[in-house]
Design a protein around this motif. Structure first.
Motif, PDB file in Angstrom:
ATOM      1  N   GLN A 678      46.006  69.276  55.754  1.00 57.24           N
ATOM      2  CA  GLN A 678      46.804  68.526  56.726  1.00 57.24           C
ATOM      3  C   GLN A 678      48.221  68.254  56.235  1.00 57.24           C
ATOM      4  OE1 GLN A 678      45.552  68.114  59.756  1.00 57.24           O
ATOM      5  NE2 GLN A 678      43.834  69.257  58.868  1.00 57.24           N
ATOM      6  N   ALA A 679      48.488  68.518  54.976  1.00 55.72           N
ATOM      7  CA  ALA A 679      49.807  68.213  54.421  1.00 55.72           C
ATOM      8  C   ALA A 679      50.842  69.219  54.912  1.00 55.72           C
ATOM      9  CB  ALA A 679      49.753  68.223  52.900  1.00 55.72           C
ATOM     10  N   LEU A 680      52.049  68.721  55.177  1.00 55.73           N
ATOM     11  CA  LEU A 680      53.158  69.598  55.523  1.00 55.73           C
ATOM     12  C   LEU A 680      53.780  70.155  54.250  1.00 55.73           C
ATOM     13  CD1 LEU A 680      55.070  67.702  58.376  1.00 55.73           C
ATOM     14  CD2 LEU A 680      53.512  69.636  58.586  1.00 55.73           C
ATOM     15  N   SER A 681      54.140  71.417  54.286  1.00 56.33           N
ATOM     16  CA  SER A 681      54.803  72.057  53.163  1.00 56.33           C
ATOM     17  C   SER A 681      56.107  72.682  53.629  1.00 56.33           C
ATOM     18  CB  SER A 681      53.906  73.139  52.549  1.00 56.33           C
ATOM     19  OG  SER A 681      52.756  72.574  51.970  1.00 56.33           O
ATOM     20  N   GLU A 682      57.012  72.887  52.672  1.00 49.50           N
ATOM     21  CA  GLU A 682      58.292  73.525  52.981  1.00 49.50           C
ATOM     22  C   GLU A 682      58.184  75.022  52.748  1.00 49.50           C
ATOM     23  OE1 GLU A 682      62.199  75.250  52.496  1.00 49.50           O
ATOM     24  OE2 GLU A 682      60.645  75.111  50.940  1.00 49.50           O
ATOM     25  N   PHE A 683      58.751  75.801  53.695  1.00 47.08           N
ATOM     26  CA  PHE A 683      58.800  77.253  53.529  1.00 47.08           C
ATOM     27  C   PHE A 683      60.074  77.753  54.183  1.00 47.08           C
ATOM     28  CE2 PHE A 683      58.020  81.602  54.969  1.00 47.08           C
ATOM     29  CZ  PHE A 683      57.571  82.184  53.791  1.00 47.08           C
ATOM     30  N   THR A 706      43.531  79.688  62.888  1.00 40.74           N
ATOM     31  CA  THR A 706      44.061  80.532  61.808  1.00 40.74           C
ATOM     32  C   THR A 706      45.554  80.625  61.944  1.00 40.74           C
ATOM     33  OG1 THR A 706      43.866  82.698  60.722  1.00 40.74           O
ATOM     34  CG2 THR A 706      43.844  82.682  63.122  1.00 40.74           C
ATOM     35  N   GLY A 707      46.226  81.038  60.866  1.00 40.44           N
ATOM     36  CA  GLY A 707      47.679  81.165  60.885  1.00 40.44           C
ATOM     37  C   GLY A 707      48.373  79.938  60.327  1.00 40.44           C
ATOM     38  N   VAL A 708      49.688  79.989  60.297  1.00 47.50           N
ATOM     39  CA  VAL A 708      50.508  78.900  59.757  1.00 47.50           C
ATOM     40  C   VAL A 708      51.330  78.310  60.895  1.00 47.50           C
ATOM     41  CG1 VAL A 708      52.328  78.281  58.131  1.00 47.50           C
ATOM     42  CG2 VAL A 708      50.590  79.970  57.489  1.00 47.50           C
ATOM     43  N   LEU A 709      51.135  77.044  61.139  1.00 43.86           N
ATOM     44  CA  LEU A 709      51.787  76.357  62.248  1.00 43.86           C
ATOM     45  C   LEU A 709      53.132  75.788  61.805  1.00 43.86           C
ATOM     46  CD1 LEU A 709      51.718  75.131  65.120  1.00 43.86           C
ATOM     47  CD2 LEU A 709      50.504  73.167  64.119  1.00 43.86           C
ATOM     48  N   ALA A 736      49.401  89.959  56.556  1.00 43.70           N
ATOM     49  CA  ALA A 736      48.732  88.929  57.339  1.00 43.70           C
ATOM     50  C   ALA A 736      48.808  87.582  56.632  1.00 43.70           C
ATOM     51  CB  ALA A 736      47.276  89.322  57.579  1.00 43.70           C
ATOM     52  N   THR A 737      48.987  86.512  57.420  1.00 41.04           N
ATOM     53  CA  THR A 737      49.134  85.163  56.854  1.00 41.04           C
ATOM     54  C   THR A 737      48.183  84.202  57.556  1.00 41.04           C
ATOM     55  OG1 THR A 737      50.971  84.712  58.381  1.00 41.04           O
ATOM     56  CG2 THR A 737      51.537  85.546  56.198  1.00 41.04           C
ATOM     57  N   PRO A 738      46.883  84.278  57.258  1.00 43.58           N
ATOM     58  CA  PRO A 738      45.930  83.374  57.902  1.00 43.58           C
ATOM     59  C   PRO A 738      46.071  81.925  57.452  1.00 43.58           C
ATOM     60  CG  PRO A 738      44.852  84.689  56.212  1.00 43.58           C
ATOM     61  CD  PRO A 738      46.223  85.250  56.365  1.00 43.58           C
ATOM     62  N   ASP A 739      46.742  81.700  56.318  1.00 40.40           N
ATOM     63  CA  ASP A 739      46.944  80.334  55.856  1.00 40.40           C
ATOM     64  C   ASP A 739      48.199  80.270  54.983  1.00 40.40           C
ATOM     65  OD1 ASP A 739      46.171  81.437  53.378  1.00 40.40           O
ATOM     66  OD2 ASP A 739      44.082  80.849  53.682  1.00 40.40           O
ATOM     67  N   LEU A 743      50.744  83.052  53.193  1.00 43.56           N
ATOM     68  CA  LEU A 743      52.166  83.131  53.526  1.00 43.56           C
ATOM     69  C   LEU A 743      53.015  83.101  52.257  1.00 43.56           C
ATOM     70  CD1 LEU A 743      54.445  83.133  55.618  1.00 43.56           C
ATOM     71  CD2 LEU A 743      54.256  80.633  55.699  1.00 43.56           C
ATOM     72  N   ARG A 744      52.691  82.194  51.364  1.00 44.15           N
ATOM     73  CA  ARG A 744      53.453  82.116  50.113  1.00 44.15           C
ATOM     74  C   ARG A 744      53.282  83.381  49.281  1.00 44.15           C
ATOM     75  NH1 ARG A 744      51.087  76.080  49.316  1.00 44.15           N
ATOM     76  NH2 ARG A 744      52.691  74.923  50.472  1.00 44.15           N
ATOM     77  N   GLU A 745      52.057  83.869  49.232  1.00 45.92           N
ATOM     78  CA  GLU A 745      51.801  85.087  48.473  1.00 45.92           C
ATOM     79  C   GLU A 745      52.553  86.276  49.093  1.00 45.92           C
ATOM     80  OE1 GLU A 745      50.180  85.548  45.731  1.00 45.92           O
ATOM     81  OE2 GLU A 745      48.709  83.963  45.451  1.00 45.92           O
ATOM     82  N   ALA A 746      52.648  86.307  50.415  1.00 46.85           N
ATOM     83  CA  ALA A 746      53.351  87.411  51.076  1.00 46.85           C
ATOM     84  C   ALA A 746      54.824  87.411  50.719  1.00 46.85           C
ATOM     85  CB  ALA A 746      53.176  87.309  52.583  1.00 46.85           C
TER      86      ALA A 746
END
Length: 774
Positions: A678-683, A706-709, A736-739, A743-746
């Protein structure tokens, strides 16, 4: 050397003033008018000698040149310095008094002398822009504005006489830049051009990132100018209604302001320039045409201050600003020289360069695809002769906003040199590397206590620190190189890289590449006690590299295409997440005893067959918010042999420079095994979270959780023009970025270029968006 005609003298000081007279005696009461006259007088005086320059701007008609006739004994140095901290400026410009009149509704005009070079124009100390398309945009990432149609047939038709114009472009693969001078139009209306020699990987211009300048018809916005030499007119579009009749008009005419010109056999010795300012030189991009040893580089052997054939000479406490080309260049034989306590700001090319004589290189090759048959490779280690820089120092310098005209540049560039010390420098806002070692000849460089960030801002596939090898053993065909090194490694790979390069106690950050990038063939390195803030560590094909006790935040280790017998070692490093290998079959001599801040990554690497003695340690830093990434006592990291090292000694150390220097942006730590969904992260300037609730699925229209909101888009985000709140990121750059973890790894796993893709879910459908960051 001792010059004939020198007389014993009790005089130990000379004076120069802009209001002096060269017929004077050079005393404080009767100073000389020019530094040149003081230099000539100094030849007649023995003992330690200081030339004091009184405050003011010295508009040089020619460079101040020191030759062996000006050399001093070891205990009798000559120092040219500012008097009592007065501001002394060496300018390469000519100051003009022009008579202005209105040309049309927006522009003014003035008659100009016929004998001047019109390359750059300063009005009231501010650099103005040549008429250009697209117009200068300080917010644009590359060249301050580019357009794919810069030299389209439709635009060229608008130009009556484009001869004298310049076309500037990034390299097709964003590995630097190209520049061309327009000679006119051919019978078809296309441009006739010369140039394109500024990059040693001649693959052509980028199709999008290009612009044109010095075209009369493009004079269409405030701050632009155009010099019509055929009509003897300067046209100017004022940015403000400032009275041009009272404006200070300065036009640079010189590329060099001071030169030290000796030889290895007869060097210039024991002369120092201290506390002076150097400014307003001409641009030199059309003279950047000498290729360097199979790197991506070509160079212009020149600078505001140029050294060749020197010993124990220096420039200290100087200010370099508003230069068209390089700041300082050490060419060929130079020994025990230094650049220290200086600032380099708003520089057209590189700040400090070292480049030896190619004739000192055994079996030299210049273009990337060149190679020599084994039987023709000189098997003698090291250089031929002494005609190269060695034992020189770049210490405590503030370097930022360089590469304004040229993009294949560095804060410190080293080629065909040995034992160069680069220490306690702060380097940022650069289009390519902060520090670059061009080749393996001949090593022994020490890179330590530097703070290097905001790098690779306009190019791609590079690092805050970058190096190449491509030495005499190197072959562009990997199978051929494997065959050579499998049998003859110990005979070949250290022929050029005879001394170990050391990279230690630095802080690096690169957001568009690697923090440390040891590229093609980089060999014989020790890398330890560095903080890598964002881009990770890359070791591409090479030999005898050891990386130990480094802290790699928000990223990882990138081993690329290693040799079977590389002897590479990666131990006792702190790593945020799993490795990012590319075509790795054999993992060097040792990859083990590392510290993973992500337990899942540790398991992954151990299952791959290495890191059997590595450990997981919770990311407990002393004070990450203040950049103190020492691990707290009790951390499992210490069981591997990892040791804390100081975090407060990066970059410049002299108080005046330290007060002016920026600090790197500290990363928001990405904890890859964090379970708080539930935590917000910066990207990249977005506030994001895992899409993992039924309410979020309903609100977005997604078919699954799934995915990053995307929750928020910061105004400074490079993605602000493309991404909206409530978008769901499904893919990043074709991954693909299911979480959030994916996304960070991509982002870590693929080097971002200026153009990449993101697949979004928006308005009840998938959308593939191409992102261009300029």
């Amino acid at each position: 050397m001792v010059c004939t005609g020198i007389k014993l003298s009790a005089q130990s000081v000379l004076y120069v003033s802009v209001s002096g007279n060269d017929a004077n005696e050079g005393t404080k009461e009767k100073p000389f008018a020019t530094p040149e006259q003081a230099k000539l007088k100094a030849r007649t005086i023995r003992g330690k000698l200081t030339v004091y320059l009184r405050g003011g701007t010295y508009y040089l008609q020619k460079p101040l040149v020191f030759t062996p006739a000006d050399s001093r004994k070891d205990n009798e140095p000559l120092v040219f310095t500012a008097y009592h901290d007065e501001q002394v400026v060496f300018s390469g410009a000519r100051q003009l008094q022009l008579k202005w009149e209105k040309n049309n509704g927006t522009t003014w005009r003035a008659s100009i002398p016929e004998d001047l070079t019109w390359d750059r124009l300063f009005i009231n100390g501010k650099l103005q822009q040549m008429a250009r398309y697209p117009n200068y945009n300080p917010a644009a990432k590359i060249f301050k504005g580019t357009a794919p149609d810069a030299i389209s047939p439709e635009r060229i038709k608008k130009w009556n006489h484009p001869e004298g114009a310049y076309v500037h472009a990034l390299h097709r693969s964003e590995w630097g830049d190209f520049h061309y001078r327009v000679l006119g139009k051919d019978d078809t209306g296309a441009l006739k051009m010369e140039g394109g020699w500024q990059n040693n990987r001649k693959m052509g211009m980028h199709k999008d990132f290009r612009f044109v300048e010095n075209v009369r018809e493009e004079l269409d916005t405030a701050g632009e100018w155009y010099a019509d030499k055929n009509k003897g007119l300067l046209l100017y579009y004022p940015a403000t209604p400032t009275s041009l009749s009272r404006a200070v008009i300065e036009v640079p005419q010189l590329a060099h302001l001071a030169e030290f010109r000796g030889t290895a056999a007869d060097p210039v010795r024991n002369i120092s320039l201290e506390g002076l300012s150097f400014t307003q030189t001409t641009r030199t991009f059309m003279q950047t045409n000498e290729p360097l040893l199979r790197s991506d580089w070509a160079v212009y052997r020149g600078a505001a201050v140029f050294f060749t054939g020197t010993e124990h000479c220096s420039v200290r406490g100087a200010s370099f600003y508003d230069l068209g080309g390089n700041g300082v260049f050490f060419s060929n034989y130079n020994r025990n020289d230094d650049v220290s306590g200086c600032s380099f700001i708003n520089i057209g090319a590189s700040a400090v360069c070292f480049a030896g004589d190619p004739a000192a290189v055994r079996s030299p090759l210049y273009e990337y695809h060149e190679s020599l048959p084994l039987e023709k490779i000189d098997r003698t280690p090291g250089p031929i002769g002494v005609n190269y820089p060695a034992a020189c120092t770049v210490y405590d310098n503030l370097i930022h906003d360089i590469g304004l005209e040229e993009k294949q540049v560095a804060g410190v560039q080293i080629s065909m040199s040995q034992d160069i010390l680069v220490k306690h420098n702060t380097i940022y806002n650069v289009p390519r590397a902060g520090i670059n070692i061009n080749d393996g000849t001949w090593g022994g460089h020490v890179i330590e206590y530097n703070d290097v960030f905001n790098t690779v801002l306009e190019t791609g596939d590079h690092g805050a620190f970058n190096s190449w090898g491509r030495d005499r053993f190197w072959h562009p065909v990997r199978d051929s190189m494997n065959a050579r090194t499998d049998k003859l490694r110990d005979e070949l790979v250290l022929l050029d890289a005879v001394h170990t390069n050391i990279i230690r106690y630095n802080r690096f950050r690169c957001d568009h590449g690697w923090d440390i990038d040891l590229d093609d063939g980089s060999t014989n390195y020790e890398i330890y006690n560095n903080v890598l803030l964002n881009g990770g560590l890359k070791l591409r094909e090479g030999f005898f590299r050891k990386a130990e006790n480094n802290i790699i935040l928000n990223n990882s280790f990138h081993p690329h295409v290693w040799f079977r017998n590389s002897e590479d070692v990666f131990v006792k490093n702190v790593i945020a997440t799993s490795y990012k290998p590319v075509r790795i079959n054999v993992w060097g001599k040792q990859v083990d005893k590392n510290v993973f801040l992500d337990s899942l990554s540790l398991i992954k690497e151990q299952q791959a067959g290495h890191d059997q003695h590595s450990v997981y340690a919770a990311p407990a830093f002393m004070d990450a918010s203040k950049g103190d990434y020492r691990l707290k006592p009790g951390s499992a990291a210490f069981s591997t042999g990892f040791q804390n090292f100081p975090m407060d000694n990066f970059g410049v150390i002299s108080p005046p420079l330290k007060a002016r220097a920026m600090e790197p942006p500290l990363p928001e730590l990405l904890l890859f095994n964090e379970q708080n969904d539930q935590a917000l992260s910066e990207f990249m300037g977005l506030k994001v979270k895992n899409l993992n609730t039924l309410a979020e699925r309903s609100a977005t229209g997604m078919h699954a959780e799934t995915g990053v909101l995307v929750k928020e888009v910061d105004a400074s985000s490079p993605l602000r023009a493309y991404i909206r709140p409530n978008d769901v990121i499904l893919e990043f750059n074709e991954t693909a970025t299911p979480d959030l973890r994916a996304l960070r790894e991509a982002k870590i796993g693929k080097r971002l270029r200026n153009t990449f893709t993101i697949k979004l879910f928006r308005d009840q459908q998938e959308q593939l968006i191409q992102i261009t960051i300029r």
